[in-house]
Design an enzyme around this catalytic site. Structure first.
Site, PDB file in Angstrom:
ATOM      1  N   SER A 273       0.822  -1.210   0.000  1.00 36.93           N
ATOM      2  CA  SER A 273       0.000   0.000   0.000  1.00 36.93           C
ATOM      3  C   SER A 273       0.858   1.262   0.000  1.00 36.93           C
ATOM      4  CB  SER A 273      -0.927  -0.012   1.212  1.00 36.93           C
ATOM      5  OG  SER A 273      -1.646   1.182   1.300  1.00 36.93           O
TER       6      SER A 273
ATOM      7  N   ALA B  43       2.090   1.773  -3.469  1.00 39.11           N
ATOM      8  CA  ALA B  43       0.984   2.091  -4.376  1.00 39.11           C
ATOM      9  C   ALA B  43       0.563   3.549  -4.221  1.00 39.11           C
ATOM     10  CB  ALA B  43      -0.196   1.161  -4.109  1.00 39.11           C
TER      11      ALA B  43
ATOM     12  N   GLU C   7       5.465  -6.988 -12.860  1.00 40.01           N
ATOM     13  CA  GLU C   7       5.150  -6.082 -13.969  1.00 40.01           C
ATOM     14  C   GLU C   7       5.042  -4.682 -13.383  1.00 40.01           C
ATOM     15  OE1 GLU C   7       1.639  -8.175 -14.347  1.00 40.01           O
ATOM     16  OE2 GLU C   7       2.431  -9.709 -15.681  1.00 40.01           O
TER      17      GLU C   7
ATOM     18  N   LYS D 270       5.038 -22.763 -19.781  1.00 40.04           N
ATOM     19  CA  LYS D 270       5.843 -21.690 -20.357  1.00 40.04           C
ATOM     20  C   LYS D 270       6.866 -21.076 -19.409  1.00 40.04           C
ATOM     21  CE  LYS D 270       2.246 -19.421 -21.619  1.00 40.04           C
ATOM     22  NZ  LYS D 270       1.196 -18.578 -22.176  1.00 40.04           N
TER      23      LYS D 270
END
Length: 193
Positions: A111, A114, A138, A178
């Site tokens: 948090s 963010a 990401e 993958k």
């Protein structure tokens, strides 16, 4: 049912859930365990003419992705990775996670980070049953400030849910999963679908 802090500790100590290196038990809070940022990043080259048409054949997508659209970099542990506003990069966790076939993990950002605009996952925050490897983050800076990210910093938190039974087709079930045993930042392999 989500594991509480005491259950996360038990699963780690009994080696049902394997996190390498073994985490500091003081970093397990309530229902999460904090994980750290490594010194490996993948940065994307600016291109105004590269189009990845996801409706095209897998060979078309593969040919575009193979054109070296990104570079993996490794920075010194005492340096910072600079993420400018509105920029995207991939990063890797220090911790390697090995999930049993009856547990699913969830990756969440912190948090406090963010609130500065740092997103650590776009959509892929599930860690499947049977998963093994380091987690690719990401990173996106949605804020207005340049963010300096230092290797070893606590970047995210993991929580875990017990499944109603053992998965009959866990992540490692497929012959060619993958991203299984991922140790580096692998770019998108969507063309393998």
């Amino acid at each position: 049912m989500r594991l509480c802090d005491e259950d996360i500790k038990k699963w780690i100590l009994k080696k049902k859930l394997i996190i390498t290196p073994t985490p500091n038990m003081k970093k397990i809070h309530g229902a999460t365990i904090d994980i750290r940022l490594s010194n490996k990043f993948r940065i994307f080259k600016k291109s105004h003419d590269a189009i990845i048409d996801l409706n095209k054949s897998s060979e078309n997508i593969k040919s575009v992705l193979k054109k070296n659209i990104s570079d993996e970099i490794c920075i010194a542990d005492n340096k910072s990775f600079i993420l400018k506003p509105k920029n995207f990069a991939l990063a890797l966790t220090i911790e390697k996670i090995s999930m049993p076939n009856n547990l699913v993990g969830w990756l969440d950002g912190r948090s406090s980070l963010a609130r500065l605009g740092l997103m650590i996952h776009m959509t892929s925050h599930r860690i499947d049953p049977g998963w093994n490897g380091k987690i690719v983050l990401e990173l996106f800076n949605a804020g207005n400030f340049i963010l300096a990210l230092t290797p070893g910093m606590f970047i995210a938190a993991l929580s875990f849910e017990i499944l109603s039974g053992f998965s009959s087709k866990p992540y490692n079930y497929k012959n060619r999963s993958k991203y299984f045993n991922q140790e580096s930042i692998i770019s998108s392999l969507i063309y393998k679908e």
